[in-house]
Write an enzyme that holds these catalytic residues in place. Structure first.
Site, PDB file in Angstrom:
ATOM      1  CG  ASP A  45     -23.567  26.108 -27.996  1.00  0.00           C
ATOM      2  OD1 ASP A  45     -23.801  25.385 -27.015  1.00  0.00           O
ATOM      3  OD2 ASP A  45     -24.002  27.273 -28.086  1.00  0.00           O
TER       4      ASP A  45
ATOM      5  NE  ARG B  42     -30.805  21.316 -26.820  1.00  0.00           N
ATOM      6  CZ  ARG B  42     -31.346  21.833 -25.712  1.00  0.00           C
ATOM      7  NH1 ARG B  42     -32.361  21.230 -25.135  1.00  0.00           N
ATOM      8  NH2 ARG B  42     -30.884  22.928 -25.182  1.00  0.00           N
TER       9      ARG B  42
ATOM     10  CG  ASP C 104     -19.263  24.725 -22.252  1.00  0.00           C
ATOM     11  OD1 ASP C 104     -19.821  23.650 -22.542  1.00  0.00           O
ATOM     12  OD2 ASP C 104     -19.230  25.690 -23.029  1.00  0.00           O
ATOM     13  CG  HIS C 105     -23.256  22.729 -22.436  1.00  0.00           C
ATOM     14  ND1 HIS C 105     -22.364  23.664 -22.901  1.00  0.00           N
ATOM     15  CD2 HIS C 105     -24.436  22.999 -23.051  1.00  0.00           C
ATOM     16  CE1 HIS C 105     -22.975  24.454 -23.771  1.00  0.00           C
ATOM     17  NE2 HIS C 105     -24.227  24.077 -23.878  1.00  0.00           N
TER      18      HIS C 105
ATOM     19  NE  ARG D   1     -31.630  29.955 -27.390  1.00  0.00           N
ATOM     20  CZ  ARG D   1     -30.781  29.322 -28.180  1.00  0.00           C
ATOM     21  NH1 ARG D   1     -30.331  28.134 -27.848  1.00  0.00           N
ATOM     22  NH2 ARG D   1     -30.368  29.886 -29.298  1.00  0.00           N
TER      23      ARG D   1
ATOM     24  CB  SER E 104     -30.113  24.169 -28.307  1.00  0.00           C
ATOM     25  OG  SER E 104     -29.031  23.293 -28.373  1.00  0.00           O
TER      26      SER E 104
END
Length: 756
Positions: free
Chosen positions: A162, A646, A97-98, A450, A644
């Site tokens: 996520d 990440r 999806d990213h 965000r 995030s």
């Protein structure tokens, strides 16, 4: 593992089979009323003898499942591959999806993504097939919406790579965002560790009406708690007002709990959740949850005396809640919509809107789109269209197909909306925006979660505001932030009032489809070859980080002294860099690209203490220090690493020679990610010491060889003139996490133990 997404229902039913017994055992020990969050944690807890201490003890859990999106899944699965397992230990899914850029529209953008990202998608699909992972193809939907539709269940515990994994709290699940290394622990069958959270209770009373929506609950709360107010806490909603919210409205609220720094957020099970489970094909699960409702909600005494169960209690009256708008640049700059115009003028924010965007994982449900479509139908009847680009992101193919069947998409496109792919798109910086030159001040309004600078379009001049989808749609009709459209809009010289939006929370005819784009794991996955090209610039196998030595922590230069916000977006930017998420060396070139450095006037640059050269890009400077065998320290302010999940924001510093991150305070996920990768996260014992650190100072940790849990570290600072001074810094490493540190990373230690 599971052959179809609906098989997840069987796993939930198996969990429910002994839930009563699990909770009965813990009640014998705690002998007090339990909140819902406590029940779920205890039901998944690894009992090591002592009861947990909130905010202090690190505890182990066995989550029910793992979900990963394509950008973070790459590094997580590369780490998993090096662990030597033949199959994942728990039900797991990957969601593409990213990596889909938003530019023209769904069909064209998806086709481009499938071409440009072919090798990444092929890698993820092959790894999923080999190791028993469910795979959702690009275009099938955003991870959190798909999880809500197929996998989330009341009382469960899941982790996801996520930060907005808490979306599943809308169905009464504790869903927690983590880094990829945490996910690997669960994928290989190890317990997952978390500091036992404290609890914030949010009591909802009354019921929403008019233009107010679930989005306004969390926007209001963000203004009350700020972006760090939830750190170390679970936010648990309770009170009679919870029953007035649909399951997807609840999910919007829990999704954005991530913006408050909360570990996760959760709502109690009720009939609105049961109705959602029924409509998404999980009637058996709904029936069983109804039978176990007492175990899927807080004990009655908690609501009666919340001050005894929560560390903080906040009350929000839904009946008086006005629609809110937050921003720009931070999601906790909140005000009611009636105050926005004056604030825009007083602060000099650009009044003219350049774009309006709705959808994303936060607000893309059938109800969300229905309320926006209701506003659009009124506009069409008045003969007006959106005055600015109006972009719509459906959350999943299931939602998209259903709103198309029911005419809701047509309502939106009739006023000029462009429908984007079922993907994250502009919400995470995947917006190929060409209408505004970089640096040009402009305002946009979204229904996303965000809004840090550069977050949506990479443009530091963009002022991003956030509101509900229906409010965003109303503003799209005016094209200006100067006046409140809910108070009326100008049509042909006359002021016309819009009727408050109304929409069904679920489609009466049911959802269309549901499993489009899903690939179940193949039989005999051991024979599947993982696809990585030898000459790839997108993917690269990982080499273990070297184990540190005590002498590596002497005379370290300060690479960066970050001023103000230093989010994971500042540390490891997304946008065009997403394509390198599977290649650690390439993506490390973005290190601290967006960080403001006290030692350099140019964002993303620093001072080379070895050559005296100024304004050196920080990634290049880190590489230079590393090539000379010199580690370094990065210094930060409060809530360092918010945003995030990440883990690249921890892996890139580690890869380029970072030894220590020293800050006033950390965001939870980022601190954990640093520990996992072998970087030492420290906080100032005296926050004022941040101000004392100078550009050419060197930092030494002479006692690093004796690091112990709960024992502060002594740091010796040597100035350019040779003079020294000392400070103390705290850490939160447990004995096991100290073992990770000396092994070079948690993964190194895992591999060593598996070979022993």
């Amino acid at each position: 593992m599971e052959k179809l997404p609906t098989d997840a229902e069987n796993g939930a039913l198996a969990y429910y089979a002994d839930l009563e017994a699990r909770l009965a055992r813990i009640r014998e020990r705690v002998r007090r009323p339990l909140s819902l969050a406590e029940k779920i944690l205890f039901a998944h807890w690894v009992d090591r003898g002592e009861l947990p201490v909130p905010g202090s003890s690190t505890e182990a859990f066995h989550p029910d499942r793992v979900a990963m999106q394509d950008a973070t899944a790459q590094m997580a699965l590369l780490q998993f591959m090096s662990a030597g397992r033949a199959h994942v230990a728990v039900p797991t899914t990957v969601h593409c999806d990213h990596l889909i850029r938003a530019k023209v529209g769904a069909r064209e953008d998806l086709a481009i993504a499938e071409s440009t990202n072919e090798e990444v998608y092929a890698f993820l699909a092959s790894v999923s097939a080999k190791y028993g992972i469910g795979f959702w193809e690009p275009g099938s939907g955003i991870i959190h919406q798909v999880v809500l539709e197929h996998y989330a269940f009341p009382g469960g515990l899941m982790i996801g790579t996520d930060s907005h994994t808490p979306n599943a709290g809308g169905l009464g699940m504790l869903a927690i965002g983590v880094g990829g290394a945490d996910a690997v622990d669960v994928l290989v069958g190890m317990p997952w560790e978390l500091q036992w959270p404290k609890r914030i209770g949010v009591q909802l009373v009354g019921a929403l009406s008019g233009w107010s929506s679930g989005k306004d609950v969390i926007l209001k709360l963000a203004g009350l708690l700020t972006t760090s107010g939830g750190t170390g806490h679970i936010i648990e909603y309770f009170g009679p007002g919870t029953a007035s919210l649909s399951a997807t409205a609840k999910a919007t609220i829990t999704n954005m709990g991530a913006e408050l720094g909360a570990t996760t957020s959760v709502f109690p099970f009720d009939e609105r959740m049961a109705a959602y489970l029924d409509k998404t094909g999980r009637s058996r699960l709904a029936a069983r949850a109804r039978a176990l409702a007492a175990h899927l909600t807080a004990d009655p005494e908690v609501a009666a005396h919340p001050e005894d169960s929560f560390d903080r209690v906040v009350t929000i009256d839904l009946a008086t809640l006005e629609p809110h708008v937050v921003g720009p640049h931070t999601p906790d700059l909140a005000r009611p919509i009636s105050a926005l115009g004056d604030e825009v003028r007083s602060h000099g924010y650009p009044e003219a809107l350049q774009a309006a965007l709705i959808g994303s994982c936060t607000n893309s449900s059938y109800e969300d789109i229905g309320r926006a479509a209701h506003v659009a139908r009124q506009a069409r009847a008045l003969g007006i269209k959106a005055k600015v680009p109006f972009l719509v992101t459906p959350g999943s193919e299931q939602v998209r197909a259903t709103i198309e069947r029911d005419g809701l998409l047509a309502d939106l496109t009739a006023i000029g909306a462009t429908v984007l792919a079922n993907a994250c798109g502009p919400c995470i910086g995947q917006w190929q925006r060409e209408d505004v030159a970089p640096g040009t001040p402009n305002s946009i309004l979204t229904s996303y979660n965000r809004n840090f600078p550069r977050r949506n379009d990479g443009n530091p001049g963009t002022h991003a505001f956030i509101a509900s989808p229906e409010v965003v749609t109303a503003y799209a009709l005016t094209g200006s932030l100067a006046a409140n459209p809910l108070a009326g809009i100008e049509v042909d010289g006359k002021r016309v009032s819009l009727t408050p939006p109304a929409a069904a929370e679920l489609p009466s005819a049911g959802f269309v489809g549901g499993t489009e784009g899903y690939r179940p794991p193949e039989e005999g996955g051991a024979g599947v070859a993982v696809r990585i090209r030898e000459d790839s610039e997108r993917l690269s196998l990982l080499a273990p980080f070297p184990a540190p030595r005590p002498e590596d922590f002497l005379g370290l230069p300060i690479l960066l002294k970050a001023v103000g916000k230093c989010t994971t977006d500042h540390i490891s930017a997304a946008g065009p860099w997403l394509k390198y998420r599977g290649h650690l060396d390439r993506i490390s070139d973005n290190l601290f690209l967006g960080a403001t450095n006290a030692f350099s006037p140019v964002v993303g640059t620093g001072f080379d203490v070895m050559t005296g050269k100024a304004d050196v890009p920080l990634a290049a400077l880190a590489r230079s220090y590393k090539a000379q065998g010199l580690g370094w320290v990065a210094v930060g302010d409060s809530n360092y690493g918010e945003g995030s999940s990440r883990e690249h924001a921890a892996m890139s510093p580690r890869y380029l020679g970072g030894r220590v991150i020293l800050v006033r305070s950390f965001a939870r996920i980022h601190e954990t990610n640093l520990k996992k990768q072998g970087v030492l996260p420290l906080t100032f014992a005296d926050p004022a010491d941040y101000d004392r650190l100078a550009r050419e100072d060197r930092v030494s940790l002479p006692g690093i060889g004796e690091i112990e849990p709960n024992v502060p570290m002594r740091l010796v600072i040597t100035g350019a003139d040779g003079r020294t001074w000392e400070m103390m810094a705290r850490h939160t490493l447990t004995a096991e996490q100290i073992n990770w540190f000396w092994a070079g990373s948690a993964l190194n230690l895992m591999g060593a133990r598996s070979r022993a």
